[in-house]
Scaffold this motif. Sequence first.
Motif, short mmCIF file in Angstrom:
data_model
loop_
_atom_site.label_atom_id
_atom_site.label_comp_id
_atom_site.label_asym_id
_atom_site.label_seq_id
_atom_site.Cartn_x
_atom_site.Cartn_y
_atom_site.Cartn_z
N ASP A 13 29.52 47.73 35.47
CA ASP A 13 30.53 47.02 36.27
C ASP A 13 29.92 46.18 37.38
OD1 ASP A 13 33.58 46.83 36.94
OD2 ASP A 13 32.56 47.20 38.86
N LYS A 14 28.92 46.75 38.03
CA LYS A 14 28.32 46.01 39.16
C LYS A 14 27.63 44.75 38.67
CE LYS A 14 25.54 46.92 43.30
NZ LYS A 14 24.81 45.64 43.22
N ILE A 57 36.05 39.85 32.13
CA ILE A 57 36.96 40.76 32.84
C ILE A 57 37.66 41.68 31.85
CG2 ILE A 57 37.30 39.42 34.96
CD1 ILE A 57 39.79 38.24 33.81
N ASP A 58 37.41 41.46 30.59
CA ASP A 58 37.93 42.36 29.56
C ASP A 58 36.80 42.62 28.57
OD1 ASP A 58 39.64 43.96 28.20
OD2 ASP A 58 40.98 42.35 27.52
N ARG A 107 29.87 37.44 37.00
CA ARG A 107 31.08 36.63 37.20
C ARG A 107 30.94 35.78 38.45
NH1 ARG A 107 34.31 41.39 35.76
NH2 ARG A 107 34.67 41.76 37.99
N LEU A 108 30.41 36.41 39.50
CA LEU A 108 30.30 35.71 40.78
C LEU A 108 29.34 34.52 40.66
CD1 LEU A 108 30.88 35.55 43.83
CD2 LEU A 108 29.05 37.19 44.20
N PHE A 110 36.80 30.83 37.79
CA PHE A 110 38.09 31.03 37.12
C PHE A 110 39.16 30.13 37.72
CE2 PHE A 110 35.83 34.89 36.23
CZ PHE A 110 36.27 35.28 34.98
N LEU A 117 33.31 38.96 56.17
CA LEU A 117 34.39 38.48 55.31
C LEU A 117 35.44 39.57 55.08
CD1 LEU A 117 35.44 36.30 53.27
CD2 LEU A 117 34.02 37.41 51.55
N ARG A 152 37.48 26.15 44.44
CA ARG A 152 36.96 27.49 44.58
C ARG A 152 36.11 27.89 43.37
NH1 ARG A 152 41.14 32.42 44.95
NH2 ARG A 152 41.48 31.82 42.79
N THR A 199 30.14 42.19 37.53
CA THR A 199 30.81 41.54 38.67
C THR A 199 29.90 40.47 39.25
OG1 THR A 199 31.91 43.65 39.14
CG2 THR A 199 32.00 41.99 40.86
N ASP A 200 28.63 40.82 39.35
CA ASP A 200 27.64 39.86 39.84
C ASP A 200 27.55 38.62 38.94
OD1 ASP A 200 26.66 40.45 42.24
OD2 ASP A 200 24.69 41.18 41.55
N PHE A 209 35.30 31.36 50.03
CA PHE A 209 35.30 32.79 49.69
C PHE A 209 34.19 33.24 48.72
CE2 PHE A 209 37.09 36.42 47.30
CZ PHE A 209 37.30 37.30 48.34
N GLN A 214 32.80 43.03 44.58
CA GLN A 214 32.44 44.34 44.04
C GLN A 214 33.52 45.38 44.38
OE1 GLN A 214 30.11 45.05 42.01
NE2 GLN A 214 28.59 43.43 42.22
N LEU A 253 30.76 33.23 50.29
CA LEU A 253 30.53 34.32 51.24
C LEU A 253 30.24 35.62 50.49
CD1 LEU A 253 33.24 33.62 53.97
CD2 LEU A 253 30.81 33.03 54.00
N LEU A 254 30.89 35.80 49.36
CA LEU A 254 30.62 37.01 48.57
C LEU A 254 29.17 37.02 48.09
CD1 LEU A 254 33.75 37.53 46.26
CD2 LEU A 254 33.12 38.81 48.30
N ALA A 260 40.33 44.55 36.40
CA ALA A 260 40.66 43.18 36.81
C ALA A 260 41.75 42.58 35.90
CB ALA A 260 39.41 42.33 36.80
N VAL A 261 41.59 42.76 34.58
CA VAL A 261 42.60 42.19 33.66
C VAL A 261 43.97 42.77 33.92
CG1 VAL A 261 42.72 41.38 31.27
CG2 VAL A 261 40.88 42.93 31.97
N ALA A 311 37.95 39.34 39.73
CA ALA A 311 37.54 38.34 38.74
C ALA A 311 36.56 37.37 39.36
CB ALA A 311 38.76 37.60 38.21
N ILE A 312 36.83 36.95 40.56
CA ILE A 312 35.95 35.99 41.24
C ILE A 312 34.58 36.60 41.49
CG2 ILE A 312 35.58 34.78 43.43
CD1 ILE A 312 38.54 34.20 43.51
N GLY A 313 34.53 37.91 41.70
CA GLY A 313 33.22 38.54 41.85
C GLY A 313 33.08 39.46 43.03
#
Lengths: 230, 577
Positions: free
Chosen positions: A76-77, A56-57, A83-84, A89, B3, A157, A80-81, A108, B479, A111-112, B569-570, B475-477
């Motif tokens: 970024d995309k 995230i940094d 991380r998911l 975290f 969601l 989570r 993000t993927d 949550f 988009q 579902l993402l 995010a940070v 952070a969790i993801g």
Amino acid sequence: MSVISVKRVERDYPLGKTTVHALRGVDLEIPEGSFFSIIGPSGSGKTTLLNIIGCIDNPTAGTVSIDGEETTKLNDKQITDLRLHKLGFIFQNFNLIPVLNVWENVEFPLLLMKTHRKKEIKARVEKLIAAVGLEQHAHHKPAELSGGQRQRVAIARALVTNPKIILADEPTANLDSETSHSILKLMRDLNETEKTTFVFSTHDPDVLKYAKSIVQIKDGKLVHAEEEVI
Amino acid sequence: MGLILRLSIRNLLRQKKRNMFLGIGIAFGMMILVIANSFSTGMVDVLIQDVVSNAFGHLVVSGTPGNSFYAVIRDKERIEGVIREVIPPEDIVLITENLGVMGTAIGNGESDNVFVVGVTTDTEEEKEAFFTDFFTLVEGDFADFTSYDYEYPVIISQEMGRSLNVGLHDVIRLRVPMVTGQIQAVRLTVIAIANANNSFMNIVLFLDGGRVKELLGYRPWESAALQVTLRDPKRTAAHYADLIHQQLHPELLYVAGEIGGQTAQILAFQNNLEAKETVQDTIVITTGDLETALASNGVMMSENLAQRLKLQPGDQFTFTYETKFREMYSEQFTINAIFQSDSHLGDEVVFVNEERIHTVYNRYLPLDTKSASITADSVLYSILATEWKLLERNANAQEMMKQMRDERRIRTTQTKFQVMTMYEGASQILQLEEALNLITILAVLVLFFIILIGVMNTLRMTVRERTREIGTVRAIGMQKRDVRRMFMYETLVLTTLSCMAGVLIGIIVMRVLGTIEFDTNSVLSIILKNKRLFFKLNPAAMLSNFILIMCMAGVTAYFPARRAARLSAVEALRHYE
Ligand SMILES: Nc1ncnc2c1ncn2[C@@H]1O[C@H](COP(=O)(O)OP(=O)(O)OP(=O)(O)O)[C@@H](O)[C@H]1O
Ligand SMILES: [Mg+2]
């Protein structure tokens, strides 16, 4: 092979006319399945390091690889993927979503992902809520829970997507010592049953007895190499 | 439920008070819009349907003799035929005669100016529909309307009854001008007192159409202006009016008959300078005076015919012809001049000034109008008089007024035909609608501005408050796109619900306003129906307003939502409030 590989990572923050060197060349290899603790005084760079590992940094210099993939090159995309799918975290302030109840908070990230069927999701969420001992509170909102219970939700989570790595920045800093111990015990148990790599930071030496590996950070530098505690 | 949508709705409910305020704002705006729209739709409906189209029809074809004020179509069958030929039957609701005339009514010691309207209903259903749609009966029986127990049964309004001091079965003496110019005086019997649904109609005396026609001096084959009620006037009226206008192109004025056993024809030249000069240049006068022959009652005869009839200038002769309605008609003329027979006009022609013949021609339409031997390539053709003058179509009421003024300046006995639609005739009323819509739009713009600021501010606040949550979900993801969507949905869901509430409240408010009775006889009363404000929901306008509001809310929400999505995010996680 290490699941996390940090190479010569630097992180500078511009602060007015000067620059804060939060990380000054960190090298770190964390093997899969570790229960890994980063310890250091306040302002030493723990959060900064975890954020960079957690994608995230971004580091000012150096590279980070997660599960063999160099994250500093991704957009970024993609990040993000990543991380998911690969990271979980746990935050010092729990950071649950206040409008969702326990069940929904845990559900949550699944579902993402949009890849699981309803039945799978139900089974997985049920299992994790049971694992963190919150069966009775599945339909409570975060505001109706104690600090320790909230952090349990956060742990569930983080684990629900079956990530490779869980990053926890001072997960017990806002909890009393008894609760802290039960949380760390829970994390440690899950580390053993799920084989998930845990990386957590703390400035509380009391917490260290749960760690399998420890590294100390001071002024943005690792002061001595990791050592096996157990 | 997705969601993102679920999150949006939950978050909306979380900030109940703030969102409620914004929601009320939007709902209020929508309510105003719905009411304003329904009002202007209702008003136009009342004005167009009840006042304008009842008084003038959607499309009117009228013939006005010379400079007179009344309309007489001398050959109803022919003109109605043209209308029916042009407009397919499925597009016509009704063709009626516009039987309306101003007159003076004297009741029991009181008198008033009134508007007499003849009601023509061909079928029982039409009659039934007319009475039930149009009136609220106070006293009497509509069945007597066409009864022959009374010479002239009449329906009046309560208000008219008061002002003339008459009650049911009382007699009203009426004086109206006939189409012939004389004044007709008759006795009417009040058979019903009923209020028309529009108070504009309260000054009207309703009589049976057939009897009004008789009263005004129309002969059976004649008609007043023909008014057509169309199925879809907005779309078709102008088009059909143009087509009818084309079809009404006038023929040459021509009468075939005989003088003392000799076949003869009448042709006429136009009563203007140019025409007269052409006649002077083309025709050779053998005897008589050209000057008097060109005057407005001038008559010339072909030399050949005059010789056969042994006629000289100054002599009288009788021209006899068969009319369209199978009568023989004879008219006496005095010869002013005799012209050399030549190829221009033929041997048997009586050549007259159009002003000498129009009145006769129109009153006694000839049977044969088509066999004139003169052809279009003749020098004289372009100055020959036609059976009527077809007035140009007008785009709006101003043009129409100007045309009327211009026409009045020229003294003539020629009939003038006109085809118009209520959109030209009522263009001023329609402009009123436009003005009303403009005012609505302005009010709406102000409201929108307020809503925009509301949406913008609310969302800014929300984004700031939820910064750490944004950091968490990122952070969790989640988009970027989904974060943006989450905030957009919040606004759009709120807007949708608010608009629906606004429509609902608007409907309730209109119901309430619609029950209030306004007892006024001022001009304002023409926008009232049954003394009440009339609203008519306009779904299309409602939908477009809704879309407009949604677009504006969407556009306004987009920027704060994008800002939220672009947060790092940070940084968002570090956010402290
Ligand atoms: N966004 C930032 N802008 C400027 N300086 C920063 C920023 N984030 C961190 N720093 C600085 O970088 C250094 C490392 O901070 P970091 O938060 O990583 O420390 P930490 O070890 O997590 O401390 P704590 O135990 O108090 O959480 C500190 O000196 C801090 O002031
Ligand atoms: Mg920290």
